[in-house]
Design an enzyme around this catalytic site. Structure first.
Site, PDB file in Angstrom:
ATOM      1  N   LYS A 108      33.755-192.083  -7.312  1.00  0.00           N
ATOM      2  CA  LYS A 108      32.883-193.257  -7.191  1.00  0.00           C
ATOM      3  C   LYS A 108      33.594-194.485  -7.758  1.00  0.00           C
ATOM      4  O   LYS A 108      34.252-194.405  -8.804  1.00  0.00           O
ATOM      5  CB  LYS A 108      31.587-193.007  -7.966  1.00  0.00           C
ATOM      6  CG  LYS A 108      30.542-194.106  -7.836  1.00  0.00           C
ATOM      7  CD  LYS A 108      29.287-193.756  -8.624  1.00  0.00           C
ATOM      8  CE  LYS A 108      28.214-194.806  -8.501  1.00  0.00           C
ATOM      9  NZ  LYS A 108      27.005-194.471  -9.303  1.00  0.00           N
TER      10      LYS A 108
ATOM     11  N   SER B 243      21.302-191.611 -10.077  1.00  0.00           N
ATOM     12  CA  SER B 243      22.309-191.943  -9.058  1.00  0.00           C
ATOM     13  C   SER B 243      23.217-190.812  -8.601  1.00  0.00           C
ATOM     14  O   SER B 243      23.960-190.999  -7.644  1.00  0.00           O
ATOM     15  CB  SER B 243      23.171-193.102  -9.533  1.00  0.00           C
ATOM     16  OG  SER B 243      22.477-194.298  -9.302  1.00  0.00           O
TER      17      SER B 243
ATOM     18  N   SER C 171      22.855-194.665  -6.651  1.00  0.00           N
ATOM     19  CA  SER C 171      23.940-195.518  -6.252  1.00  0.00           C
ATOM     20  C   SER C 171      25.210-194.763  -5.827  1.00  0.00           C
ATOM     21  O   SER C 171      26.090-195.369  -5.211  1.00  0.00           O
ATOM     22  CB  SER C 171      24.295-196.475  -7.403  1.00  0.00           C
ATOM     23  OG  SER C 171      24.687-195.740  -8.545  1.00  0.00           O
TER      24      SER C 171
HETATM   25  N1  GLN Z   1      18.199-196.457  -9.068  1.00  0.00           N
HETATM   26  C1  GLN Z   1      18.396-196.688 -10.466  1.00  0.00           C
HETATM   27  C2  GLN Z   1      18.781-198.132 -10.686  1.00  0.00           C
HETATM   28  O1  GLN Z   1      18.770-198.858  -9.777  1.00  0.00           O
HETATM   29  C3  GLN Z   1      19.423-195.750 -11.019  1.00  0.00           C
HETATM   30  C4  GLN Z   1      20.817-196.119 -10.727  1.00  0.00           C
HETATM   31  C5  GLN Z   1      21.819-195.223 -11.376  1.00  0.00           C
HETATM   32  O2  GLN Z   1      21.523-194.089 -11.764  1.00  0.00           O
HETATM   33  N2  GLN Z   1      23.016-195.722 -11.507  1.00  0.00           N
HETATM   34  O3  GLN Z   1      19.099-198.557 -11.749  1.00  0.00           O
END
Ligand code: GLN
Length: 486
Positions: free
Chosen positions: A80, A179, A155
């Protein structure tokens, strides 16, 4: 098997060690697959084919010279784009880091390299990992391999889609509020979020430092365990790295679930949950029971506060972490003529909308006069959420729950309505707020043939039982073997 890219990680390892294939052939097979599918899916922000092939050649030579070499030698992996890979640009999905090339490896990357793994590229992500759909990337949305009109989740949407589309046997992601688990669920793959502190954050571009954890996405629990075993363990360069001894998951034990107590939280099965998701998750819980687990209804009474608490704490930490992107230290700069205007022009033009929204929310929540009412209050409620888990784990070994209220949604479905997007995270945020581990894996499909995931959540440092139980489930079912038609 007709194509090399169809092998799963454990088979890749086997085929390499039996010398049935070379790393060079294997890496080339994935690069060809990527070439073919990338225009449709947009999974990678940066690809590194020449280096990958060079690493693969090197691995093949090393294996000839020393057949006792580590078993992951020459195995491709995707990373990532929030993790530092020396010499390869790291954008975090942002324009503000468009030209940033890290001069060092993240600890996890260093450990992959030591094992001789081949880094094929950097996967797409919501900007600074802020999002649940990969739509917040400055490099375009990634498309879900099961239905390209839909999001892959986020993400770590690039990593999840890469594994689902068999562009790589395995990938690293990060999970601050879901994420790893949510995109795994949307793409029909298996994703582990370890206990906070189990895997080093050194070299991870920080989002919410008290929540961030590096995780693994793969085709099944076995594959994920191989890489988790490699990357977990103490790192003195991360002050929050756990002192616990390195974890070594063993999945060869008993497959029956006798004496395993699984809690089903009432609060996770209320309104807003797509009925097909509920049915598939309840069926999976039934399967665990058939395998011998004891099922208990439990309560996690502060679940309803997870969204507001997380969306204060994560942006507050983000507003501090992102202060370093000032146009002077990293990547591009928009010259404003003087220092102040250079800051505002650079940050105003090069951060995306969601990132700016979060910086403003977080800065406000921390500002004089409001800190106690927002950030301070959120920290107190976070402790209550942690307490819910502590109480639950007095009675059960694991918690079984949906990962997301819906299957993968259409690209653009939540556009202009950030709150509705935040609410998608309701089932994943609590584990991050409590710092406990979770694993998501496929348990069915909805009527559109979109994957449905379930998660198991464990107590701190209970990755072994978490993964053993998920592995027992996968030994008894075949959802994790289904692939999208591409
Ligand atoms: N969807 C969550 C956010 O927008 C989690 C994102 C993540 O785990 N990086 O912050």
């Amino acid at each position: 098997m007709s194509h090399l890219f169809e092998l799963k990680l454990t088979e890749v390892v086997q085929a390499l060690s039996n010398k049935e294939i070379s790393s060079r052939e294997l890496t080339q097979a994935y690069l060809d697959r990527i070439d073919k599918l990338e225009p449709e899916l947009n999974v990678f922000i940066t690809l590194d084919p020449d280096n990958a092939l060079a690493q693969a050649n090197f691995a093949d030579i090393k294996r000839q010279e020393d057949p006792e070499e580590t078993f992951l030698l020459g195995v491709p992996i995707a990373i990532k784009d929030v993790l530092a890979v020396k010499g390869l640009r790291a954008t975090a999905g942002s324009k503000i880091l468009e030209s940033f090339i890290p001069p060092y490896d993240a600890t996890v990357v260093e450990r992959l390299r030591k094992a001789g793994m081949v880094i094929i590229g950097k996967t797409n992500t919501d900007e600074f990992a802020m999002g649940s759909s990969t739509e917040n990337s400055a490099y375009g949305v990634t498309h879900n391999p099961w239905d390209t009109s839909r999001v892959p989740g986020g993400s770590s949407g690039g990593s999840a889609a890469a594994v689902a589309a068999q562009m790589t046997p395995i990938a690293l992601g990060t999970d601050t509020g879901g994420s790893v688990r949510q995109p795994a669920s949307f793409c029909g793959v298996t994703g582990l979020k370890p206990t906070y502190g189990r895997v080093s954050r050194y070299g991870l571009i920080a989002y919410g430092s008290s929540l961030d954890s590096v995780g693994v996405l793969g085709q099944d629990v076995e594959d994920v365990a191989l890489i988790y075993n490699l990357i977990n363990g103490r790192d003195t360069r991360d002050a929050t790295s756990s002192q616990n001894p390195k974890d070594e998951i063993n999945l060869n034990g008993n497959r029956t679930l006798q004496n395993v107590r699984v809690g089903v939280p009432d609060e996770y099965f209320r309104k807003g949950l797509q009925s097909e998701v509920e049915t598939a998750v309840r069926d999976a819980i039934q399967t665990l029971e058939t395998l011998g687990a004891e099922i208990h209804i439990i309560q996690l009474p502060h679940t309803q506060y997870a969204v507001p608490v997380y969306y204060l704490i994560a942006p507050a930490e983000a507003s501090a972490n992102l202060a370093r992107f000032d146009g002077l230290r990293y990547g591009p700069r928009v010259d404003g003529g003087n220092l102040r205007d250079t800051y505002t022009q650079t940050r105003g033009q090069l951060f995306g909308r969601e990132t700016k929204r979060r910086i403003m929310l977080g800065t406000y929540a921390l500002s004089a006069g409001y800190q106690d009412a927002y950030y301070g209050k959120a920290q107190k409620v976070r402790t209550l959420i942690q307490g819910d888990f502590e109480k639950a784990f007095e009675k059960v070994d694991l918690i079984a729950a949906p990962v997301a209220p819906t299957t993968a949604f259409e690209i653009g479905a939540h556009q202009g309505d950030p709150l509705s997007m935040y609410l998608e995270d309701i089932y994943t945020l609590p584990a991050n707020l409590a710092g406990v581990p979770g694993i998501a894996f496929p348990v069915g499909f909805d009527s559109r043939r979109l994957p449905i995931g379930m998660q198991l959540i464990g107590a701190h440092f209970k990755e072994q039982i978490l993964m053993s139980v998920a592995h027992s489930y996968q030994s008894a079912t075949d959802w994790h073997t289904k692939k999208p038609i591409l």
